[in-house]
Design a protein around this motif. Structure first.
Motif, PDB file in Angstrom:
ATOM      1  N   ALA A  17     -12.288  48.165  39.601  1.00 49.24           N
ATOM      2  CA  ALA A  17     -11.366  47.884  40.694  1.00 49.24           C
ATOM      3  C   ALA A  17     -10.035  48.595  40.463  1.00 49.24           C
ATOM      4  O   ALA A  17      -9.678  48.924  39.338  1.00 49.24           O
ATOM      5  CB  ALA A  17     -11.130  46.378  40.825  1.00 49.24           C
ATOM      6  N   GLU A  18      -9.322  48.823  41.558  1.00 51.81           N
ATOM      7  CA  GLU A  18      -7.970  49.371  41.502  1.00 51.81           C
ATOM      8  C   GLU A  18      -6.992  48.233  41.750  1.00 51.81           C
ATOM      9  O   GLU A  18      -6.990  47.626  42.825  1.00 51.81           O
ATOM     10  CB  GLU A  18      -7.796  50.458  42.560  1.00 51.81           C
ATOM     11  CG  GLU A  18      -6.415  51.080  42.570  1.00 51.81           C
ATOM     12  CD  GLU A  18      -6.253  52.095  43.682  1.00 51.81           C
ATOM     13  OE1 GLU A  18      -5.145  52.658  43.801  1.00 51.81           O
ATOM     14  OE2 GLU A  18      -7.224  52.328  44.439  1.00 51.81           O
ATOM     15  N   VAL A  19      -6.177  47.920  40.756  1.00 51.40           N
ATOM     16  CA  VAL A  19      -5.247  46.800  40.855  1.00 51.40           C
ATOM     17  C   VAL A  19      -3.986  47.252  41.581  1.00 51.40           C
ATOM     18  O   VAL A  19      -3.296  48.170  41.140  1.00 51.40           O
ATOM     19  CB  VAL A  19      -4.895  46.248  39.457  1.00 51.40           C
ATOM     20  CG1 VAL A  19      -3.905  45.096  39.580  1.00 51.40           C
ATOM     21  CG2 VAL A  19      -6.156  45.784  38.736  1.00 51.40           C
ATOM     22  N   LEU A  20      -3.685  46.583  42.686  1.00 45.96           N
ATOM     23  CA  LEU A  20      -2.529  46.943  43.497  1.00 45.96           C
ATOM     24  C   LEU A  20      -1.302  46.109  43.175  1.00 45.96           C
ATOM     25  O   LEU A  20      -0.186  46.612  43.174  1.00 45.96           O
ATOM     26  CB  LEU A  20      -2.868  46.787  44.984  1.00 45.96           C
ATOM     27  CG  LEU A  20      -4.062  47.597  45.492  1.00 45.96           C
ATOM     28  CD1 LEU A  20      -4.316  47.270  46.957  1.00 45.96           C
ATOM     29  CD2 LEU A  20      -3.818  49.085  45.318  1.00 45.96           C
ATOM     30  N   ASP A  21      -1.495  44.825  42.924  1.00 49.04           N
ATOM     31  CA  ASP A  21      -0.343  43.943  42.710  1.00 49.04           C
ATOM     32  C   ASP A  21      -0.820  42.694  41.988  1.00 49.04           C
ATOM     33  O   ASP A  21      -2.019  42.362  41.996  1.00 49.04           O
ATOM     34  CB  ASP A  21       0.295  43.564  44.054  1.00 49.04           C
ATOM     35  CG  ASP A  21       1.746  43.130  43.911  1.00 49.04           C
ATOM     36  OD1 ASP A  21       2.194  42.959  42.749  1.00 49.04           O
ATOM     37  OD2 ASP A  21       2.420  42.943  44.931  1.00 49.04           O
ATOM     38  N   GLY A  22       0.123  41.997  41.344  1.00 51.28           N
ATOM     39  CA  GLY A  22      -0.171  40.736  40.689  1.00 51.28           C
ATOM     40  C   GLY A  22       0.886  39.721  41.039  1.00 51.28           C
ATOM     41  O   GLY A  22       2.094  39.984  40.919  1.00 51.28           O
ATOM     42  N   LEU A  23       0.477  38.548  41.498  1.00 52.56           N
ATOM     43  CA  LEU A  23       1.407  37.528  41.969  1.00 52.56           C
ATOM     44  C   LEU A  23       1.191  36.235  41.200  1.00 52.56           C
ATOM     45  O   LEU A  23       0.053  35.818  40.971  1.00 52.56           O
ATOM     46  CB  LEU A  23       1.209  37.265  43.469  1.00 52.56           C
ATOM     47  CG  LEU A  23       1.304  38.481  44.392  1.00 52.56           C
ATOM     48  CD1 LEU A  23       0.888  38.110  45.800  1.00 52.56           C
ATOM     49  CD2 LEU A  23       2.725  39.035  44.390  1.00 52.56           C
ATOM     50  N   LEU A  24       2.293  35.594  40.814  1.00 49.88           N
ATOM     51  CA  LEU A  24       2.241  34.309  40.128  1.00 49.88           C
ATOM     52  C   LEU A  24       3.025  33.277  40.917  1.00 49.88           C
ATOM     53  O   LEU A  24       4.092  33.575  41.466  1.00 49.88           O
ATOM     54  CB  LEU A  24       2.824  34.423  38.727  1.00 49.88           C
ATOM     55  CG  LEU A  24       1.960  35.107  37.663  1.00 49.88           C
ATOM     56  CD1 LEU A  24       2.758  35.302  36.393  1.00 49.88           C
ATOM     57  CD2 LEU A  24       0.698  34.298  37.381  1.00 49.88           C
ATOM     58  N   GLN A  25       2.496  32.059  40.951  1.00 53.63           N
ATOM     59  CA  GLN A  25       3.203  30.958  41.596  1.00 53.63           C
ATOM     60  C   GLN A  25       3.371  29.810  40.613  1.00 53.63           C
ATOM     61  O   GLN A  25       2.412  29.445  39.917  1.00 53.63           O
ATOM     62  CB  GLN A  25       2.458  30.455  42.834  1.00 53.63           C
ATOM     63  CG  GLN A  25       3.225  29.364  43.568  1.00 53.63           C
ATOM     64  CD  GLN A  25       2.380  28.632  44.600  1.00 53.63           C
ATOM     65  OE1 GLN A  25       1.163  28.737  44.569  1.00 53.63           O
ATOM     66  NE2 GLN A  25       3.011  27.909  45.496  1.00 53.63           N
ATOM     67  N   GLN A  26       4.565  29.250  40.549  1.00 52.59           N
ATOM     68  CA  GLN A  26       4.813  28.099  39.689  1.00 52.59           C
ATOM     69  C   GLN A  26       4.670  26.829  40.514  1.00 52.59           C
ATOM     70  O   GLN A  26       5.347  26.644  41.522  1.00 52.59           O
ATOM     71  CB  GLN A  26       6.228  28.177  39.091  1.00 52.59           C
ATOM     72  CG  GLN A  26       6.567  26.999  38.192  1.00 52.59           C
ATOM     73  CD  GLN A  26       7.992  27.055  37.679  1.00 52.59           C
ATOM     74  OE1 GLN A  26       8.716  27.991  37.983  1.00 52.59           O
ATOM     75  NE2 GLN A  26       8.390  26.054  36.919  1.00 52.59           N
ATOM     76  N   ARG A  27       3.778  25.953  40.082  1.00 52.14           N
ATOM     77  CA  ARG A  27       3.595  24.663  40.729  1.00 52.14           C
ATOM     78  C   ARG A  27       2.976  23.711  39.722  1.00 52.14           C
ATOM     79  O   ARG A  27       2.378  24.130  38.736  1.00 52.14           O
ATOM     80  CB  ARG A  27       2.750  24.773  41.994  1.00 52.14           C
ATOM     81  CG  ARG A  27       1.393  25.387  41.825  1.00 52.14           C
ATOM     82  CD  ARG A  27       0.695  25.566  43.168  1.00 52.14           C
ATOM     83  NE  ARG A  27       0.551  24.313  43.874  1.00 52.14           N
ATOM     84  CZ  ARG A  27       0.633  24.174  45.202  1.00 52.14           C
ATOM     85  NH1 ARG A  27       0.897  25.231  45.944  1.00 52.14           N
ATOM     86  NH2 ARG A  27       0.487  23.003  45.773  1.00 52.14           N
ATOM     87  N   ASP A  28       3.118  22.411  39.961  1.00 53.29           N
ATOM     88  CA  ASP A  28       2.650  21.423  38.995  1.00 53.29           C
ATOM     89  C   ASP A  28       1.150  21.544  38.744  1.00 53.29           C
ATOM     90  O   ASP A  28       0.686  21.453  37.614  1.00 53.29           O
ATOM     91  CB  ASP A  28       2.980  20.007  39.494  1.00 53.29           C
ATOM     92  CG  ASP A  28       4.481  19.754  39.496  1.00 53.29           C
ATOM     93  OD1 ASP A  28       5.180  20.458  38.749  1.00 53.29           O
ATOM     94  OD2 ASP A  28       4.935  18.879  40.252  1.00 53.29           O
TER      95      ASP A  28
END
Length: 481
Positions: free
Chosen positions: A91-102
């Protein structure tokens, strides 16, 4: 303050208190927003994964972390590992996103609002797949797909896909298929024709009749039955392959050939290290899970004895339980070894997290807990002086080696050879010159203490196992005079 909730603001507040509420609001907005992991969308060299000969999937990575159980640095490192897994899968990785939640949202994993934001990111990047750094429930995956309109894959499915690409032996393919089916069984989705029912009663034909009337069986239930049947068949096939493994192990046991199991995190350099120690040409590739099938290589100690080095499948954090179960037959080699060499990538930003992940898998292997271990930090040529000093303080008994340059490999080999079990039977005998092949086996599988060539034979003093001792005494001759 247009376009934001007034929950945190009191209508009667003014001055400093209003400023405090504004600051609280900004803090809340900062916590809830997506965090981009730097560098994941800038990977340009994808030549190593173009072996699939198809257009590379364009993927966006998504993860959730809680400040109570993790940190932003740990979450980012996990997402970078997921990016390496995605590239290995093609795969070609375009972006990485993280979310902080409980905790992850039970419906869409990241919440409905963040799912809409993710859909916008996917559309702007023209991605066709989302990979989640966690195990998703079927309902979460379906809801996230509905919200983003693209395919959603979780971490377990990604690792299973890599194993399916790299499995080459008949047993390896059967083990991977078994793991995939066990993962798929509870995740079958039914809609349209899959929820239609087979006809019962008279509609089923003349053979229907009493006892067969009713709504019938849905197609998805039929699919589940087919998968269960295939799982049972694969388990039988893998069990039937056990005698072949026993034959291979039997030849080592026959002469009590010591065995050293080389384990470690995937891409830690296990195969390269074995090549350096044995001079073999085992597959070496800078990719995750490049080696799946167990490989056994012979090495010769400085005293002439032979021993076996067993290369095993690499581990990874949160290795799917289906794979651990399916590869139990392969991991048996670890539980039956005399010494375990644990190889760690010393150049990794957090090598001790890799040690923890491998230890967790080793704890599930029967017999492995009582086997002597040697900890090895590989890729020393890529480690800076501060990292070397830190490892030296935390793990003073560990070895720093480089399979690429050969640094420290000789000292490691000496330690491993010193830990090998010693033959326990001392024999003193004179063998005829016609017993040259037996003398050669003694040199290979025992420890020769002295050899003297006489007129009528060879005086031998050696430490050997019971079987070789019996063979020596059966061929021994009485010395003259």
């Amino acid at each position: 303050m247009h376009g934001r909730s007034q929950v945190l603001l009191d209508q009667g507040q003014s001055g400093p208190e209003e400023g405090e509420a504004d600051e609280a609001w900004q803090e809340r907005e900062r916590r809830n927003q997506f965090k981009h992991v730097e560098g994941l969308g800038e990977l340009e060299d994808v030549s190593e994964v173009e072996y699939r000969k198809v257009r590379l999937e364009r993927v966006v990575l998504v993860g959730v972390y809680s400040s109570a159980s993790s940190s932003l640095e740990t979450a980012e490192e996990s997402l970078r590992e997921l990016a390496a897994l995605a590239q290995t899968a093609g795969a070609e990785v375009l972006d990485g996103l993280l979310q902080q939640r409980d905790k992850p949202d039970p419906a869409t994993y990241i919440g409905s609002g963040k799912a809409r934001q993710l859909a916008d990111v996917v559309a702007s990047q023209e991605a066709d797949t989302i990979i989640v750094d966690d195990d998703l429930q079927p309902s979460q995956r379906r809801a996230l797909e509905d919200a983003t309109k693209v395919k959603v894959v979780d971490r377990t499915a990604l690792i299973l896909d890599i194993f399916a690409q790299h499995a080459s032996s008949r047993e390896g393919k059967a083990q991977v298929e078994l793991a995939q089916l066990e993962y798929m069984l509870p995740r079958l989705r039914g809609w349209g024709g899959s929820l239609s029912r087979q006809a019962g009663g008279q509609a089923a034909g003349q053979s229907g009749g009493i006892g067969s009337r009713g709504p019938g069986e849905t197609k998805i239930e039929t699919d589940r039955r087919v998968i269960r049947h295939r799982i049972s068949r694969l388990k039988r096939q893998i069990k039937q392959m056990a005698p072949a493994r026993e034959v291979k192990r039997g030849s080592r046991r026959r002469y009590e050939l010591p065995t050293v199991a080389v384990v470690g995190y995937t891409n830690a350099g296990k195969s390269s290290l074995i090549n350096r120690m044995t001079g073999s040409k085992e597959l070496v590739e800078n990719a995750l899970f490049a080696t799946l099938d167990t490989a056994v290589r012979r090495a010769r100690a400085r005293d002439g004895r032979l021993y076996a080095l067993v290369d095993t499948v690499g581990f990874v954090r949160r290795l799917p339980t289906q794979l651990v179960e399916a590869f139990k037959s392969t991991l048996e080699e670890v539980g039956q070894a005399d010494v375990i060499v644990h190889v760690v990538d010393g150049s990794h930003p957090d090598p001790f997290s890799q040690i923890e992940a491998v230890d967790k898998v080793l704890a599930t292997i029967p017999g492995a807990e009582g086997i002597a271990r040697v900890l090895v930090f590989n890729k020393a040529d890529l480690m800076d002086p501060s990292t070397r000093q830190r490892i030296g303080r935390l793990e003073p008994d560990a070895f720093l080696v480089s399979a690429g340059t050969g640094e420290g490999v000789e000292a490691l080999s000496e330690r491993v050879e010193a830990m090998l079990p010693k033959p326990h039977v001392r024999v003193e005998a004179r063998l005829p010159y016609a017993s040259g092949s037996l003398l050669s086996r003694v040199r290979q599988y025992g420890k020769v203490l002295s050899v003297s060539y006489r007129g009528d034979g060879v005086d031998l003093v050696a430490d050997v196992d019971d079987r070789l001792a019996a063979q020596i005494m059966s061929q021994a001759i009485e010395p003259d005079g």
